[in-house]
Write a protein that holds these residues in place. Structure first.
Motif, short mmCIF file in Angstrom:
data_model
loop_
_atom_site.label_atom_id
_atom_site.label_comp_id
_atom_site.label_asym_id
_atom_site.label_seq_id
_atom_site.Cartn_x
_atom_site.Cartn_y
_atom_site.Cartn_z
N MET A 94 58.84 7.46 114.33
CA MET A 94 58.96 7.78 115.76
C MET A 94 59.95 6.84 116.43
SD MET A 94 55.55 9.13 117.55
CE MET A 94 56.68 9.80 118.74
N GLN A 95 59.85 5.56 116.10
CA GLN A 95 60.75 4.60 116.71
C GLN A 95 62.20 4.81 116.27
OE1 GLN A 95 58.58 1.19 115.33
NE2 GLN A 95 57.39 0.99 117.22
N GLU A 96 62.38 5.41 115.09
CA GLU A 96 63.72 5.75 114.60
C GLU A 96 64.18 7.13 115.07
OE1 GLU A 96 63.28 5.48 110.40
OE2 GLU A 96 62.95 3.30 110.40
N GLU A 97 63.38 7.76 115.96
CA GLU A 97 63.68 9.07 116.55
C GLU A 97 63.74 10.18 115.51
OE1 GLU A 97 67.00 8.94 119.18
OE2 GLU A 97 66.29 7.16 120.25
N LYS A 98 62.93 10.05 114.45
CA LYS A 98 62.84 11.09 113.43
C LYS A 98 61.61 11.97 113.63
CE LYS A 98 65.34 8.34 109.99
NZ LYS A 98 65.26 7.64 108.67
N LEU A 99 60.75 11.58 114.57
CA LEU A 99 59.60 12.38 114.96
C LEU A 99 59.58 12.53 116.47
CD1 LEU A 99 56.61 10.98 112.83
CD2 LEU A 99 57.81 13.14 112.48
N ASP A 100 59.14 13.69 116.94
CA ASP A 100 58.98 13.89 118.38
C ASP A 100 57.58 13.53 118.84
OD1 ASP A 100 61.62 15.17 118.97
OD2 ASP A 100 60.88 16.65 117.54
N PHE A 101 56.58 13.84 118.00
CA PHE A 101 55.19 13.54 118.33
C PHE A 101 54.47 13.07 117.08
CE2 PHE A 101 56.48 16.93 121.29
CZ PHE A 101 56.20 16.33 122.50
N LEU A 102 53.34 12.40 117.30
CA LEU A 102 52.52 11.94 116.20
C LEU A 102 51.05 12.06 116.58
CD1 LEU A 102 52.02 10.48 113.47
CD2 LEU A 102 52.32 8.32 114.70
N LEU A 103 50.26 12.75 115.73
CA LEU A 103 48.82 12.78 115.87
C LEU A 103 48.24 11.77 114.88
CD1 LEU A 103 48.14 16.61 116.19
CD2 LEU A 103 47.61 14.85 117.91
N ALA A 104 47.73 10.67 115.40
CA ALA A 104 47.30 9.57 114.53
C ALA A 104 46.23 8.77 115.26
CB ALA A 104 48.49 8.68 114.18
N PRO A 105 45.55 7.84 114.56
CA PRO A 105 44.54 7.01 115.21
C PRO A 105 45.07 6.34 116.48
CG PRO A 105 44.40 6.73 112.85
CD PRO A 105 45.60 7.59 113.10
N ALA A 106 44.20 6.27 117.46
CA ALA A 106 44.61 5.74 118.76
C ALA A 106 44.80 4.24 118.75
CB ALA A 106 43.58 6.12 119.82
N HIS A 107 44.11 3.54 117.85
CA HIS A 107 44.16 2.07 117.83
C HIS A 107 44.77 1.62 116.52
CE1 HIS A 107 41.65 2.30 121.37
NE2 HIS A 107 40.82 3.08 120.70
N SER A 126 64.04 25.73 119.93
CA SER A 126 64.14 24.33 119.53
C SER A 126 63.24 24.07 118.33
CB SER A 126 63.72 23.40 120.68
OG SER A 126 64.53 23.60 121.82
N GLU A 127 63.52 22.95 117.65
CA GLU A 127 62.69 22.51 116.53
C GLU A 127 62.06 21.17 116.90
OE1 GLU A 127 63.08 21.45 111.75
OE2 GLU A 127 64.85 21.45 113.04
N PHE A 128 60.77 21.02 116.57
CA PHE A 128 60.07 19.78 116.88
C PHE A 128 59.40 19.25 115.63
CE2 PHE A 128 60.39 21.99 120.89
CZ PHE A 128 60.80 20.98 121.75
N ALA A 129 59.56 17.95 115.41
CA ALA A 129 58.95 17.29 114.26
C ALA A 129 57.68 16.57 114.72
CB ALA A 129 59.92 16.28 113.64
N ILE A 130 56.57 16.89 114.08
CA ILE A 130 55.28 16.34 114.46
C ILE A 130 54.65 15.66 113.25
CG2 ILE A 130 52.98 16.84 115.40
CD1 ILE A 130 54.17 19.31 116.72
N GLY A 131 54.35 14.38 113.37
CA GLY A 131 53.67 13.66 112.30
C GLY A 131 52.16 13.83 112.44
N ILE A 132 51.46 13.96 111.32
CA ILE A 132 50.02 14.12 111.37
C ILE A 132 49.36 13.24 110.32
CG2 ILE A 132 49.83 16.41 112.40
CD1 ILE A 132 49.86 17.65 109.70
N ASP A 133 48.18 12.77 110.65
CA ASP A 133 47.37 11.97 109.75
C ASP A 133 46.91 12.85 108.59
OD1 ASP A 133 45.44 9.47 109.49
OD2 ASP A 133 44.22 11.27 109.23
#
Length: 307
Positions: free
Chosen positions: A135-148, A91-98
């Motif tokens: 993410m809301q558009e389902e173009k990312l599976d996960f995101l590492l970003a600020p918690a707040h 599988s392929e997974f898209a992950i957003g990062i800060d």
């Protein structure tokens, strides 16, 4: 409608020239002209107009070219999926990062995910606000970003994994760097400031210590320029302190102490979509990411920050 015609139109619009588009597509210019004519016959209106610099799309031409761009992107992605399947990847997974996270942890991160042989990972760097929308558009599976974040989060899940706190950094040429004592607010207000993470969706305001004067420059989704200015100027900026120091590009003495409380928390969280929570492969990759970030939080230095 023949999707190949839309793909050709997209390339013409991108190139701004029939001749350059024909070179890219390895077809003759008359062949490409006939493709445009076929589309125009179906639409009943011109798709391109000539300008002094080449060709530009009409209103309907631009809309159809956008569809053609999506077809091109999906076709290229389809070819890559086939290559992945032949290579044995599941599988392929898209992950957003800060952006700062990428710069501070790229060695550990790439080593960790390259060791996982079953999956393909696509990392996308950008501001938290923009990536939440993806993410809301389902173009990312996960995101590492600020918690707040101050942006709408909808039905996204959040797991806090990496502890951090916001801090004020002074450029190497600033007299405040290495001061060794708390800096009063009125002194901070007299400094030259820049903003990192402009329009990124962070809850902690970045200008409350800068006074009434506007920052001269701001960056969104960029960290290299911020680090360069910290190395070559006397400007001040607020950044996630632990991650900034983990880059190795900023000296610990550039983190200045201010009067009053320490900066607000800037913890990193793993964001995901709630509806994907039960898929086995999603659960496995979530575990991979969570274990890696938690281990990094445990092993990375804290630089004397109260975390």
């Amino acid at each position: 409608m023949n999707p190949n015609l839309l793909k050709q139109l997209a390339i013409i619009v991108k190139q701004g020239s029939l001749s350059r588009a024909s070179e890219q597509l390895f077809v003759t210019q008359p062949t490409l002209s006939r493709s445009v004519q076929q589309l125009e016959a179906k639409v009943g209106a011109p798709l391109l107009k000539r300008t002094r610099y080449g060709v530009a799309p009409t209103e309907i031409g631009a809309r159809l070219a956008q569809i053609g761009e999506r077809i091109l992107a999906d076709s290229e992605h389809g070819e890559e999926v086939i290559r992945q399947w032949h290579s044995g990847y599941h599988s392929e997974f898209a992950i957003g990062i800060d952006p700062l996270w990428e710069f501070a942890a790229f060695r550990e991160m790439t080593a960790n995910f390259l060791s996982e042989s079953r999956y393909v990972f696509h990392f996308r760097t950008g501001s938290a606000a923009a990536q939440i929308r993806l993410m809301q558009e389902e173009k990312l599976d996960f995101l590492l970003a600020p918690a707040h974040l101050s942006v709408a989060q909808g039905t996204l899940d959040r797991e806090l994994l990496f502890r951090d706190r916001s801090g004020i950094f002074a450029g190497r040429r600033s007299k405040l760097a290495g001061a060794g004592k708390p800096i009063p607010r009125d002194v901070l207000e007299q400094q030259s400031w820049m903003i990192a993470g402009a329009s990124a969706g962070f809850l902690d305001g970045q200008g409350e210590l800068a006074g009434p004067s506007a920052a001269r420059i701001a960056f969104t989704g960029s960290i290299r320029s911020v680090l360069h200015l910290l190395d070559t100027s006397d400007m001040l900026v607020r950044l996630p302190a632990r991650l900034a120091l983990m880059t190795g590009e900023i000296a610990p003495e550039q983190l200045i102490e201010t009067e009053g409380q320490q900066g607000p928390r800037r913890d990193i969280a793993l964001w995901s979509r709630s509806e994907n929570g039960e898929r086995p492969e999603i659960l496995r990759v979530r575990e991979l990411v969570s274990d890696f970030v938690t281990r990094l939080d445990r092993e990375a230095p804290t630089f004397g920050l109260e975390l």
